[in-house]
Scaffold this active site. Sequence first.
Site, mmCIF file in Angstrom:
data_model
loop_
_atom_site.group_PDB
_atom_site.id
_atom_site.type_symbol
_atom_site.label_atom_id
_atom_site.label_comp_id
_atom_site.label_asym_id
_atom_site.label_seq_id
_atom_site.Cartn_x
_atom_site.Cartn_y
_atom_site.Cartn_z
ATOM 1 N N LYS A 72 0.824 -1.209 0.000
ATOM 2 C CA LYS A 72 0.000 0.000 0.000
ATOM 3 C C LYS A 72 0.860 1.261 0.000
ATOM 4 C CE LYS A 72 -2.647 -2.817 3.104
ATOM 5 N NZ LYS A 72 -2.860 -3.081 4.518
ATOM 6 N N ARG A 131 -11.642 -9.215 12.960
ATOM 7 C CA ARG A 131 -12.752 -8.344 13.349
ATOM 8 C C ARG A 131 -14.082 -8.850 12.832
ATOM 9 N NH1 ARG A 131 -9.809 -3.419 10.637
ATOM 10 N NH2 ARG A 131 -9.618 -5.175 9.231
HETATM 11 O O1 PNS Z 1 -1.867 -4.864 8.716
HETATM 12 P P1 PNS Z 1 -1.867 -5.707 7.470
HETATM 13 O O2 PNS Z 1 -1.573 -4.844 6.263
HETATM 14 O O3 PNS Z 1 -3.112 -6.523 7.330
HETATM 15 O O4 PNS Z 1 -0.633 -6.735 7.644
HETATM 16 C C1 PNS Z 1 -0.306 -7.662 6.612
HETATM 17 C C2 PNS Z 1 1.091 -8.242 6.864
HETATM 18 C C3 PNS Z 1 2.130 -7.138 6.921
HETATM 19 C C4 PNS Z 1 1.095 -8.994 8.170
HETATM 20 C C5 PNS Z 1 1.418 -9.234 5.702
HETATM 21 O O5 PNS Z 1 1.264 -8.582 4.479
HETATM 22 C C6 PNS Z 1 2.827 -9.806 5.806
HETATM 23 O O6 PNS Z 1 3.081 -10.668 6.596
HETATM 24 N N1 PNS Z 1 3.751 -9.266 4.977
HETATM 25 C C7 PNS Z 1 5.136 -9.715 4.976
HETATM 26 C C8 PNS Z 1 5.458 -10.450 3.668
HETATM 27 C C9 PNS Z 1 4.939 -11.862 3.720
HETATM 28 O O7 PNS Z 1 5.373 -12.673 4.500
HETATM 29 N N2 PNS Z 1 3.980 -12.149 2.813
HETATM 30 C C10 PNS Z 1 3.377 -13.449 2.708
HETATM 31 C C11 PNS Z 1 2.329 -13.687 3.764
HETATM 32 S S1 PNS Z 1 1.620 -15.249 3.540
#
Ligand code: PNS
Length: 160
Positions: free
Chosen positions: A42, A91
Amino acid sequence: MSGLALYPGSFDPVTNGHEDIVRRSLKFVDRLVVAVARNGSKTPLFSVDERVRLLEVVFAGEPKISVCSFEGLLADFARAEGADLVVRGLRAVSDFEFEFQMALMNRQLSPELETVFLMPDQHLTYLSSSIVREIAGFGGDVSAFVHPEVLKALVAKSSP
Ligand code: PNS
């Protein structure tokens, strides 16, 4: 019980909903690392450093909580940190599909990593960082949804 758990997210910015999830997790977690993802897709309102600083303010004086940022895969970061648990908030049903996909993918990448979902207090279930950003961006009052320091930072961002 978990020795070390991660609470990952974008936290753009941290809200009272995130805070609620963190406090609930402390019932079964010895140490919690709140981890801001650096490579979120984002366009953020706050830089990663700003988000980390706001989280540090919100959780100041909490010996069980630390805050950091991470780059790359959550599963790799968890392994490097020695964390055995990922905490996520759930949520509404609308959250479920993404969370389910992420939890199962993380399990595939790192079978020893467990994900648990916590529900925030009922009055926080409609809260999200994006709605807080939008309301604050149009000059609305978000003081009921965020820490006073986050409120200050939001006001500073939206003032010309
Ligand atoms: O607050 P959010 O945007 O819902 O968090 C999402 C987040 C940051 C936890 C997720 O995108 C993430 O873990 N990103 C790191 C990269 C990663 O491991 N991606 C694959 C997840 S299966």
